[in-house]
Scaffold this active site. Sequence first.
Site, mmCIF file in Angstrom:
data_model
loop_
_atom_site.group_PDB
_atom_site.id
_atom_site.type_symbol
_atom_site.label_atom_id
_atom_site.label_comp_id
_atom_site.label_asym_id
_atom_site.label_seq_id
_atom_site.Cartn_x
_atom_site.Cartn_y
_atom_site.Cartn_z
ATOM 1 N N HIS A 46 0.835 -1.204 0.000
ATOM 2 C CA HIS A 46 0.000 0.000 0.000
ATOM 3 C C HIS A 46 0.871 1.256 0.000
ATOM 4 O O HIS A 46 2.068 1.215 0.332
ATOM 5 C CB HIS A 46 -0.952 0.013 1.215
ATOM 6 C CG HIS A 46 -0.273 0.171 2.537
ATOM 7 N ND1 HIS A 46 0.071 1.399 3.083
ATOM 8 C CD2 HIS A 46 0.132 -0.758 3.452
ATOM 9 C CE1 HIS A 46 0.636 1.228 4.252
ATOM 10 N NE2 HIS A 46 0.701 -0.071 4.512
ATOM 11 N N CYS B 78 3.742 -4.449 6.548
ATOM 12 C CA CYS B 78 3.289 -4.237 5.170
ATOM 13 C C CYS B 78 4.457 -3.848 4.259
ATOM 14 O O CYS B 78 5.555 -3.528 4.719
ATOM 15 C CB CYS B 78 2.223 -3.147 5.129
ATOM 16 S SG CYS B 78 0.632 -3.652 5.818
#
Length: 258
Positions: free
Chosen positions: A214, A231
């Site tokens: 992301h 992430c």
Amino acid sequence: MRKLLSGLVVGGAIAALLSTGTSATAAPQDLKTVPFEVSGELPIYPKALWKNGSSGTSVRKVEARLVQLKLLEKRYLDNEFGTMTRSAVKKFQKSKGIPPLGYIDQNTWNQLVKVTHEPTQTELYPPVPVVNGKKLDARCATGVALCIDKTSRKLRYVVDGVVKMQMDVRFGAVKTATREGSFTVGWKSRNHVSKLYDSKMPYAMFFSGGQAVHYSSDFAARGYNGASHGCVNVRDLAKIKILFDQIHVGDKVIVYRS
């Protein structure tokens, strides 16, 4: 007396069978092979050479032939006879008027061989992409893949062995390390907000539990001075906007070290 009665009962039953023209020891009739439809008889299906769950080089050769006919995408050329291979086999069988059993029997194999050529080594094992003189992970060679290299800190969007896009990424800290391995995109969220950390995760593409690729405004501002909670952070907003629309649920995500 019991023996006498039993004998009379058995003898009567045999006599009844004989009187109706039925032999008590009649041989079973030959079973009819009915691969197309059931018409009051038990169907006997042709023997499977390769079916769902089969694996190995022979399966890869079947898949390579299906790829030639554009019935199977290259991403599924993986030695494993799974759902997508079975679907491709059914499509081929229907096109040839063969019962769509979803597995390869001798007749289906014969027909497949007739309309395809022997797969070349390159078709069976597509060459691994090379970027800046270094090979990417071999799992990125076929299909659509987010090929993420933790050593070079690069994410590469690869389609059938061709690198379409490249961007800088950063990963989780030691205690919240980004998991390595082969994954697929499970779901996407354009304007995602983490409930756990109360932080924005725009253009999130989740691949392993709560871990996702992301955009990170923190990465854009601080660079590699910070880290994620596991992430894969991207700092180029323009590129990840484009990437988000190109990637679909089910596409491969390969996280590795070169």
